[in-house]
Design a protein around this motif. Sequence first.
Motif, PDB file in Angstrom:
ATOM      1  N   PRO A 230       0.826  -1.204   0.000  1.00  0.00           N
ATOM      2  CA  PRO A 230       0.000   0.000   0.000  1.00  0.00           C
ATOM      3  C   PRO A 230       0.861   1.255   0.000  1.00  0.00           C
ATOM      4  O   PRO A 230       2.025   1.232   0.420  1.00  0.00           O
ATOM      5  CB  PRO A 230      -0.790  -0.123   1.310  1.00  0.00           C
ATOM      6  N   PHE A 231       0.289   2.360  -0.449  1.00  0.00           N
ATOM      7  CA  PHE A 231       0.993   3.636  -0.437  1.00  0.00           C
ATOM      8  C   PHE A 231       1.287   4.091   0.984  1.00  0.00           C
ATOM      9  O   PHE A 231       2.301   4.730   1.252  1.00  0.00           O
ATOM     10  CB  PHE A 231       0.151   4.709  -1.132  1.00  0.00           C
ATOM     11  N   VAL A 232       0.385   3.789   1.904  1.00  0.00           N
ATOM     12  CA  VAL A 232       0.499   4.253   3.283  1.00  0.00           C
ATOM     13  C   VAL A 232       0.376   3.051   4.203  1.00  0.00           C
ATOM     14  O   VAL A 232      -0.463   2.177   3.992  1.00  0.00           O
ATOM     15  CB  VAL A 232      -0.606   5.270   3.628  1.00  0.00           C
ATOM     16  N   SER A 233       1.216   2.997   5.216  1.00  0.00           N
ATOM     17  CA  SER A 233       1.133   1.897   6.179  1.00  0.00           C
ATOM     18  C   SER A 233       1.705   2.346   7.510  1.00  0.00           C
ATOM     19  O   SER A 233       2.664   3.115   7.558  1.00  0.00           O
ATOM     20  CB  SER A 233       1.891   0.660   5.677  1.00  0.00           C
ATOM     21  N   ASP A 234       1.097   1.896   8.587  1.00  0.00           N
ATOM     22  CA  ASP A 234       1.596   2.242   9.920  1.00  0.00           C
ATOM     23  C   ASP A 234       3.002   1.675  10.110  1.00  0.00           C
ATOM     24  O   ASP A 234       3.307   0.564   9.672  1.00  0.00           O
ATOM     25  CB  ASP A 234       0.663   1.677  10.991  1.00  0.00           C
ATOM     26  N   GLY A 235       3.851   2.446  10.749  1.00  0.00           N
ATOM     27  CA  GLY A 235       5.193   1.985  11.065  1.00  0.00           C
ATOM     28  C   GLY A 235       6.204   2.158   9.946  1.00  0.00           C
ATOM     29  O   GLY A 235       7.346   1.720  10.084  1.00  0.00           O
ATOM     30  N   ARG A 236       5.813   2.816   8.843  1.00  0.00           N
ATOM     31  CA  ARG A 236       6.736   2.913   7.701  1.00  0.00           C
ATOM     32  C   ARG A 236       7.979   3.731   8.034  1.00  0.00           C
ATOM     33  O   ARG A 236       9.096   3.356   7.659  1.00  0.00           O
ATOM     34  CB  ARG A 236       6.036   3.503   6.484  1.00  0.00           C
ATOM     35  N   VAL A 237       7.796   4.847   8.718  1.00  0.00           N
ATOM     36  CA  VAL A 237       8.958   5.678   9.056  1.00  0.00           C
ATOM     37  C   VAL A 237       9.929   4.888   9.915  1.00  0.00           C
ATOM     38  O   VAL A 237      11.149   4.933   9.704  1.00  0.00           O
ATOM     39  CB  VAL A 237       8.511   6.972   9.764  1.00  0.00           C
ATOM     40  N   GLU A 238       9.406   4.136  10.870  1.00  0.00           N
ATOM     41  CA  GLU A 238      10.275   3.322  11.715  1.00  0.00           C
ATOM     42  C   GLU A 238      10.997   2.250  10.903  1.00  0.00           C
ATOM     43  O   GLU A 238      12.175   1.944  11.148  1.00  0.00           O
ATOM     44  CB  GLU A 238       9.460   2.665  12.829  1.00  0.00           C
ATOM     45  N   GLU A 239      10.318   1.679   9.902  1.00  0.00           N
ATOM     46  CA  GLU A 239      10.959   0.670   9.050  1.00  0.00           C
ATOM     47  C   GLU A 239      12.073   1.290   8.209  1.00  0.00           C
ATOM     48  O   GLU A 239      13.120   0.671   8.015  1.00  0.00           O
ATOM     49  CB  GLU A 239       9.906   0.010   8.166  1.00  0.00           C
ATOM     50  N   VAL A 240      11.845   2.493   7.713  1.00  0.00           N
ATOM     51  CA  VAL A 240      12.909   3.174   6.971  1.00  0.00           C
ATOM     52  C   VAL A 240      14.095   3.455   7.889  1.00  0.00           C
ATOM     53  O   VAL A 240      15.255   3.313   7.492  1.00  0.00           O
ATOM     54  CB  VAL A 240      12.381   4.473   6.330  1.00  0.00           C
ATOM     55  N   ARG A 241      13.815   3.848   9.122  1.00  0.00           N
ATOM     56  CA  ARG A 241      14.912   4.076  10.073  1.00  0.00           C
ATOM     57  C   ARG A 241      15.722   2.802  10.301  1.00  0.00           C
ATOM     58  O   ARG A 241      16.953   2.847  10.412  1.00  0.00           O
ATOM     59  CB  ARG A 241      14.359   4.569  11.414  1.00  0.00           C
TER      60      ARG A 241
END
Length: 256
Positions: free
Chosen positions: A166-177
Amino acid sequence: MTPCDPATDDPVSRFETDLFIPRYDPIRKGAWEIRHADLVFCPGYWSGVRLVSGMAALLRDGQSWMSMTPRELESQEIGIRLARGAVAIVGLGMGWAAAATAMREAVTAVTVVEQDEDVLAIHRELDIFAQLPAAARAKIRVVQGDAFRWRPDGPVDLLMPDIWLPFVSDGRVEEVRRMQDNVRAGAVYFWGQELEIARHAVAAGRALDAAGIAATIADFDLPLIGPACPGYPEKLAAAARQCMAGRWLPGTLPPA
């Protein structure tokens, strides 16, 4: 991805880009396959609906994971256009981002990290990178690895993760980190970052202007690129309005 609707007789402009787009032959490996659609109307990421001919899409168990649509291409083009030096792309997909990035003169190397063996097998058979000029083709290296465990064997100037459906998903910023902790790239541009910035900014009560975007990125603690591009706040707001209105940001975005 939002599915495209079959073309009708309504007038609409044809989608065009100066970025390299490979040719894709239909193929199936395991749960994955590449299909084509002749003429479809497709919405952009921040632009309006465009007519696309000969659109290729990568599907898993019949569900679209990536496609050569305006929305898909626009959602990655900022990172591609700003790429320079050694670039790490996490998630091979259809290989378009890797191919288009390798075509940039400022880019010296492109390492693509992909875990799925069937996706790798599709690319071994199609060999879309053979369509590139020799100099661009020589920049690309594909390695099999886990997005959250892979570590580069040298400095990386830009990390571009794209591992999500999906384009948006919870926790994405943390996964990129988590990925950036291993890669330690000088810059990061991740798929859907405009939508993540928008929803975090709105949650913090910030406007989707240059100041609100800068403050939100500071909270991310990631060296994101893109906001310095001309018209970035307007593009970000348009993408949020088109891709999230009514779900992730109900009733919070002003009209265009």
